[in-house]
Write a protein that holds these residues in place. Structure first.
Motif, short mmCIF file in Angstrom:
data_model
loop_
_atom_site.label_atom_id
_atom_site.label_comp_id
_atom_site.label_asym_id
_atom_site.label_seq_id
_atom_site.Cartn_x
_atom_site.Cartn_y
_atom_site.Cartn_z
N VAL A 22 39.47 39.11 31.12
CA VAL A 22 40.20 37.61 31.65
C VAL A 22 39.88 37.63 33.59
O VAL A 22 40.41 38.33 33.90
CB VAL A 22 41.68 38.15 31.26
CG1 VAL A 22 42.16 36.53 32.10
CG2 VAL A 22 42.13 38.19 30.03
N GLY A 23 39.13 36.11 33.40
CA GLY A 23 39.60 35.35 34.92
C GLY A 23 40.23 34.28 34.78
O GLY A 23 40.92 33.70 33.94
N PHE A 24 40.77 34.52 36.29
CA PHE A 24 41.59 33.69 36.14
C PHE A 24 41.64 32.66 37.77
O PHE A 24 41.22 33.72 38.47
CB PHE A 24 42.82 33.99 36.02
CG PHE A 24 44.48 33.39 36.10
CD1 PHE A 24 45.23 32.67 37.64
CD2 PHE A 24 45.37 32.91 34.98
CE1 PHE A 24 45.77 31.72 37.30
CE2 PHE A 24 46.43 32.61 34.61
CZ PHE A 24 46.53 31.45 35.79
N ALA A 25 41.42 31.92 37.68
CA ALA A 25 41.34 31.01 38.65
C ALA A 25 42.34 29.41 39.31
O ALA A 25 42.50 28.95 38.12
CB ALA A 25 39.57 29.90 38.82
N SER A 82 39.45 32.22 32.74
CA SER A 82 38.44 32.45 30.85
C SER A 82 38.94 33.60 30.61
O SER A 82 39.18 34.38 30.47
CB SER A 82 37.15 32.17 32.12
OG SER A 82 37.12 31.08 33.04
N VAL A 83 38.04 33.78 29.40
CA VAL A 83 38.43 34.93 28.82
C VAL A 83 37.30 34.94 27.74
O VAL A 83 37.11 34.60 27.34
CB VAL A 83 40.21 34.67 27.33
CG1 VAL A 83 41.07 34.95 28.72
CG2 VAL A 83 39.72 33.63 27.06
N ASN A 84 37.36 36.38 27.40
CA ASN A 84 36.62 37.07 26.20
C ASN A 84 36.61 37.43 25.61
O ASN A 84 38.00 38.14 25.48
CB ASN A 84 35.20 38.03 27.08
CG ASN A 84 34.65 37.29 28.17
OD1 ASN A 84 34.35 36.54 28.38
ND2 ASN A 84 34.64 38.45 29.08
N VAL A 111 32.78 35.31 22.14
CA VAL A 111 33.23 33.98 22.65
C VAL A 111 33.66 34.25 24.51
O VAL A 111 34.70 35.16 24.02
CB VAL A 111 34.53 33.32 21.74
CG1 VAL A 111 33.64 33.05 20.68
CG2 VAL A 111 35.39 33.44 21.67
N SER A 112 33.04 33.98 25.34
CA SER A 112 33.74 33.33 26.25
C SER A 112 33.77 32.03 26.33
O SER A 112 33.47 30.92 26.52
CB SER A 112 32.80 33.86 27.47
OG SER A 112 32.12 34.99 26.71
#
Length: 237
Positions: free
Chosen positions: A20-23, A39-41, A230-231
């Motif tokens: 998981v990415g967080f912006a 953003s997540v996978n 999925v991304s």
């Protein structure tokens, strides 16, 4: 694959475990929903019973010369093909090769002759008859069973893929909501989506075959899996 670019100004990215990415960004002039994302996978796997089987058998011959190897083939490919077709299979491939055969010894590698291999591949939608096809081919002269591959028809594969992608997208949104909630935010629309998927057929080698009490081949196939990944990048609100 669906992809929509999103311009982000003044973004600080923080990577979070689990894909998981967080912006976050706050310029003071733009609403958070237009310049904050997560953003997540996510992955998903779907299992289906196979509805297609491919049987590969071969007749083999050996000899001191290439001609002798060809003449010593254990069975005729036409007879093997006819036997498979009589059982309702569709013969999709017939390949013939002759190659040198070597033997290893203390003195080194020495050619001892030639081997001829005539391989026949047949496909059927009646997966329960795979063992019967093997027996028919062996009775017709095949002396090598190279394998049985169980897979899905195009229609079944597509339906399983759609289910896997749907599940993966649901998993992605759930992960995004958990991360967003930790920051006191909520998840909006998806702004970019990338997908990938693949299936894994069930393959049985010759050693996997087991005869029943009548000496005939009996195979019990497992499930065929279809995977999707999925991304996804979501707007934050």
């Amino acid at each position: 694959m669906v992809s929509r670019p999103l311009a982000i100004a003044g973004v600080l990215a923080l990577l979070v475990a689990g894909g998981v990415g967080f912006a976050l960004a706050d310029t003071g002039a733009v609403a958070p929903s237009t310049n904050s994302t997560v953003s997540v996978n996510a992955d998903a796997t779907v299992e289906r019973a196979p509805d297609r089987a491919t049987v590969t058998v071969a007749a083999v011959g050996r000899g001191e010369t290439a001609e002798a190897a060809r003449n010593n083939l254990s069975g005729d490919a036409e007879a093997i093909t006819a036997a498979l077709e009589d059982e309702g299979a569709n013969v999709t491939s017939s390949r013939f090769q002759i190659r040198p055969e070597y033997e290893e010894s203390r003195e080194g590698r020495e050619q001892v002759g030639y081997v001829a291999i005539h391989t026949v591949e047949a496909e059927t939608s009646d997966v329960e008859t795979a063992g019967t096809l093997i027996d028919a081919a062996v009775d017709a002269g095949a002396d090598r069973v190279e394998g049985v591959r169980y897979s899905l028809s195009e229609e079944t594969q597509q339906a399983a893929r759609e289910e896997a992608l749907t599940t993966a997208m649901n998993n992605a949104r759930t992960d995004a909501e958990v991360v967003a909630a930790a920051e006191g935010r909520s998840v909006g629309d998806a702004v970019t989506v990338q997908t990938s998927d693949h299936g894994r057929p069930v393959v049985y080698e010759a050693a996997a075959y087991a005869g029943d009490a009548g000496g005939r081949t009996n195979i019990q196939p497992g499930e065929v899996t279809v995977d999707a990944s999925v991304s996804v990048t979501y707007e934050l609100e």
